[in-house]
Design a protein around this motif. Structure first.
Motif, PDB file in Angstrom:
ATOM      1  N   PHE A 649       8.074  45.779  18.240  1.00 39.78           N
ATOM      2  CA  PHE A 649       8.400  44.496  18.859  1.00 39.78           C
ATOM      3  C   PHE A 649       7.490  43.425  18.265  1.00 39.78           C
ATOM      4  O   PHE A 649       6.304  43.665  18.004  1.00 39.78           O
ATOM      5  CB  PHE A 649       8.195  44.556  20.379  1.00 39.78           C
ATOM      6  N   ARG A 650       8.080  42.233  18.038  1.00 41.46           N
ATOM      7  CA  ARG A 650       7.316  41.077  17.577  1.00 41.46           C
ATOM      8  C   ARG A 650       7.654  39.898  18.470  1.00 41.46           C
ATOM      9  O   ARG A 650       8.761  39.788  18.988  1.00 41.46           O
ATOM     10  CB  ARG A 650       7.652  40.725  16.125  1.00 41.46           C
ATOM     11  N   GLY A 651       6.684  38.996  18.638  1.00 44.94           N
ATOM     12  CA  GLY A 651       6.944  37.825  19.450  1.00 44.94           C
ATOM     13  C   GLY A 651       5.710  36.965  19.568  1.00 44.94           C
ATOM     14  O   GLY A 651       4.700  37.184  18.882  1.00 44.94           O
ATOM     15  N   GLU A 652       5.789  35.966  20.435  1.00 49.47           N
ATOM     16  CA  GLU A 652       4.659  35.073  20.630  1.00 49.47           C
ATOM     17  C   GLU A 652       4.319  34.989  22.109  1.00 49.47           C
ATOM     18  O   GLU A 652       5.162  35.212  22.979  1.00 49.47           O
ATOM     19  CB  GLU A 652       4.965  33.686  20.071  1.00 49.47           C
ATOM     20  N   VAL A 653       3.065  34.683  22.375  1.00 48.63           N
ATOM     21  CA  VAL A 653       2.577  34.546  23.737  1.00 48.63           C
ATOM     22  C   VAL A 653       1.695  33.307  23.799  1.00 48.63           C
ATOM     23  O   VAL A 653       0.927  33.023  22.870  1.00 48.63           O
ATOM     24  CB  VAL A 653       1.802  35.802  24.180  1.00 48.63           C
ATOM     25  N   LYS A 654       1.829  32.561  24.887  1.00 48.81           N
ATOM     26  CA  LYS A 654       1.034  31.350  25.057  1.00 48.81           C
ATOM     27  C   LYS A 654      -0.164  31.638  25.951  1.00 48.81           C
ATOM     28  O   LYS A 654      -0.028  32.239  27.021  1.00 48.81           O
ATOM     29  CB  LYS A 654       1.885  30.241  25.670  1.00 48.81           C
ATOM     30  N   LEU A 655      -1.320  31.215  25.498  1.00 46.87           N
ATOM     31  CA  LEU A 655      -2.548  31.299  26.291  1.00 46.87           C
ATOM     32  C   LEU A 655      -2.746  29.950  26.957  1.00 46.87           C
ATOM     33  O   LEU A 655      -2.839  28.918  26.277  1.00 46.87           O
ATOM     34  CB  LEU A 655      -3.731  31.661  25.400  1.00 46.87           C
ATOM     35  N   VAL A 656      -2.795  29.948  28.289  1.00 45.87           N
ATOM     36  CA  VAL A 656      -2.923  28.711  29.059  1.00 45.87           C
ATOM     37  C   VAL A 656      -4.264  28.717  29.773  1.00 45.87           C
ATOM     38  O   VAL A 656      -4.631  29.701  30.423  1.00 45.87           O
ATOM     39  CB  VAL A 656      -1.773  28.581  30.085  1.00 45.87           C
ATOM     40  N   ARG A 657      -5.007  27.631  29.642  1.00 46.12           N
ATOM     41  CA  ARG A 657      -6.300  27.512  30.328  1.00 46.12           C
ATOM     42  C   ARG A 657      -6.174  26.599  31.538  1.00 46.12           C
ATOM     43  O   ARG A 657      -5.384  25.662  31.551  1.00 46.12           O
ATOM     44  CB  ARG A 657      -7.364  26.956  29.376  1.00 46.12           C
TER      45      ARG A 657
END
Length: 657
Positions: A649-657
């Motif tokens: 699996f490939r994809g993107e994830v957002k890191l939110v502060r």
């Protein structure tokens, strides 16, 4: 007349005064005994005196609860504390004056004087009352070398003479306390020089099997289960303020809590018990038959006992025919074979289990209940003198053993009928022991074996009666059957409660098993839960109360789902919600490789061979100890599902502060 009246009045007053004095001084001189209830008694001492406490171990919460007993002479520095089973009182020495002290349950101290022959040039720290309660054993220490040299045994009856023997040890020792194991009879000790536990046998101290410990122990005591406890310090070479549970095999300790602080301490307990059971089997007999009478002694008093007297007088009409077993074989038997009296004098009772087993003949007695109760004499009052036997087959305490003589007509062949597992053979056992058996089919054994239906009769002859009965063997039981109730098809990860149906009358055991990938919550319960991960077979074996077994199996098809959930955003702000980015899946599985990069291709996180659904193995937004700023990151992950299938699996994830 008046003079006589005055004389009578004075005499009445004198008797009243005398009665009051007797009552008062009797109260003053009476002593309160200390129950042998598995409690611990602890003396903590310092230059200002001593404090006595009764300790109870709360085994549920693993802590010690203490209650102070006010001493009548608290300024004494008390050492070598021990509990006597003879009079249920505590005994000790005064560290400074060498006086032998007797302490009752209210803390009242009675001074018994300095024991004759006790060496007052020595110091005494370690001691205890021997398990039989007759002597106080103390260890003498040379004040110049601070090394233990000699053992004194002080009699606890006037004139309280002290006798001595050498203390033997390979290395110099300084023992702090002694305690006797209730059913091994082993005396445990603690050596403050080597900081090791040890044992003492016939004056020989052995500590080599125990490792050195950081803790310092000043008091030892055991409970009725043989568990060892102590009081001392977590570190250092002196003082006492902490309760410990001690593994007597390896000396490892667990702290149970703090207590009263003292420069020194001494402890004791009464972990001893003596059980005396009796049983008569069978519980129901016919006239002119045999019974077995068994007496069992469980000696957990820490000592062997000698010169005891055992006695049991059986009911009239019961005659002893054999002594099958006698653990007290050095005793003198009175009565015995050919008599209804069984008496042992000079009986020896060794530690742990002792058994006496008799065979006896029941004469032609009328129907009814017959009972007997044995007694054991010459024991300390604590254990009961005499100690009476307890019927092992009932829940009532200290009740008589009994058997019942029944009428022959109450015994029925129907109650003894059973069939083979396939149902083609019948077995009928005669319900009594007899001299001869005659079945209507000509067989002469105790058990009739037949494959044919019909009416059968039995004539059984004993020494004083003829028994007859008839049984009809007609309908055969159906063959034993079993069927598992389970779904034929499940999705991977589904759970299902399993059931079964059977015609078994009384289930003895159930045994479930399954192929790899079919996981069961239990293997011997009636309704296990199945967690299906891959296709396979399910098996159940049922064994009925008669011992016959039947088996069934079913095939379970498991449809792979192979689903994972990979979040597209997470917020590592320590609010306990969505703080970690990790791979999730209903079916579980393994992450073979997992890599996360930033927008410039730098690797910020990498893991191999970790489990799906394990948040502890996820990414917390840190790299080399530094928190990354909010942004978009890119992951590549290879997953192996429980059925062996692998996917990437490939994809993107957002890191939110």
């Amino acid at each position: 007349m008046q003079t006589r009246a005055i004389f009578c009045f004075k005499r009445l007053c004198f008797h009243l005064l005398l009665s009051c004095m007797i009552f008062f001084f009797g109260k003053v001189n009476s002593q309160t005994t200390i129950p042998c209830d598995d409690a611990f008694y602890l003396i903590t001492s310092s230059t200002g005196g001593s404090v006595l406490q009764k300790l109870n171990h709360d085994r549920i919460n693993n802590q010690v609860n203490a209650k102070t007993i006010d001493l009548s002479e608290p300024r004494r520095r008390i050492t070598c504390l021990g509990y006597s089973v003879n009079d249920q009182l505590l005994y000790a020495l005064d560290f400074d004056t060498y006086e032998l002290l007797q302490i009752d349950g209210l803390g009242k101290i009675k001074n018994l004087g300095i024991p004759p022959n006790l060496d007052t040039r020595m110091q005494y720290f370690a001691g205890h009352v021997a398990a039989q309660g007759r002597t106080l054993v103390v260890i003498g220490r040379d004040p110049a070398t601070q090394t233990d040299k000699i053992i004194f045994t002080i009699g606890l009856r006037a004139p309280y003479l002290a006798s001595s023997q050498a203390l033997i040890s390979d290395l110099p020792v300084a023992l702090t306390d002694l305690a006797t194991h209730p059913f091994l009879g082993v005396v445990y000790c603690f050596d403050s020089k080597a900081k090791r536990f040890g044992t003492i046998v016939n004056g020989l101290v052995s500590t080599h099997r125990y490792p050195t410990v950081p803790e310092y122990i000043t008091s030892l005591y055991l409970d009725r289960n043989g568990n060892l406890y102590g009081y001392g310090n977590l570190v250092g070479d002196s003082g006492a303020e902490t309760h410990f549970a001690i593994d007597r095999q390896n000396g490892k300790m667990v702290a149970l809590g703090l207590g009263i602080q003292g420069k020194d301490s001494d402890g004791c307990s009464c972990p001893y018990s003596l059980d005396f059971d009796m049983k008569i089997i069978p519980s129901e007999v016919l006239p002119c038959s045999e019974i077995t009478i068994e007496y069992t002694f469980f000696n957990q008093t820490g000592a062997n006992w000698q010169d005891l007297v055992f006695r049991d007088s059986l009911p009239a009409g019961i005659t002893i025919t054999a002594i099958e077993k006698n653990s007290a074989n050095l005793s003198t038997v009175q009565g015995g074979i050919g008599s209804s009296l069984f008496r042992l004098i000079n009986m020896n009772l060794i530690l742990e289990s002792n058994t006496i087993r008799l065979k006896a003949w029941v004469d032609e007695l009328p129907p009814g209940k017959y009972s007997a109760q044995a007694v054991l004499k010459n024991l300390p009052k604590l254990y009961g003198n005499p100690l009476v036997s307890d019927n092992l087959l009932t829940a009532e305490p200290r009740d008589s053993a009994f058997f019942t003589v029944i009428e022959p007509k109450s015994l029925k062949l129907n109650s003894k009928l059973r069939f083979s597992c396939n149902g083609d053979t019948a077995f009928v056992e005669a319900p009594l022991e007899a001299l001869s058996y005659q079945w209507s089919d000509g067989s002469t054994g105790k058990t009739l074996v037949t494959t044919r239906s019909g009416r059968y009769s039995l004539l059984a002859k004993t020494a004083c009666l003829d028994y007859t009965d008839t049984i009809e063997i007609a309908q055969r039981p159906p063959a034993l059957n079993l069927e598992i109730e389970a779904p034929a098809r499940l999705e991977s990860g589904d759970r299902s409660i399993l059931r079964y149906t059977s015609n078994a009358q009384g289930v003895g055991t159930l045994t479930w098993s399954a192929s790899t990938g079919l996981n069961l919550s239990c293997s011997d319960c009636a309704q296990p839960e199945l967690n299906a991960l891959s296709s396979g077979s399910l098996y159940l074996t049922l064994r009925n109360a008669q011992g016959c077994a039947v088996r069934d199996s079913v095939q379970i098809e498991v449809i792979p789902v192979r689903k994972v959930f990979i979040p597209n955003v997470f917020s590592p702000n320590s609010d306990q919600h969505n703080d970690v980015f990790f791979i999730q899946g209903r079916d579980g599985g393994q992450i073979l490789r997992w890599r996360i990069k930033d927008r410039w291709g730098n690797v910020v996180f990498e893991k191999k061979d970790v489990a799906i659904n394990d948040a502890a193995q996820g990414w917390d937004g840190m790299v080399r100890g530094q928190a990354l700023s909010a942004g978009t990151f890119f992951y590549e992950v290879e997953v192996e599902f429980p059925d062996g299938e692998k996917q990437r699996f490939r994809g993107e994830v957002k890191l939110v502060r």
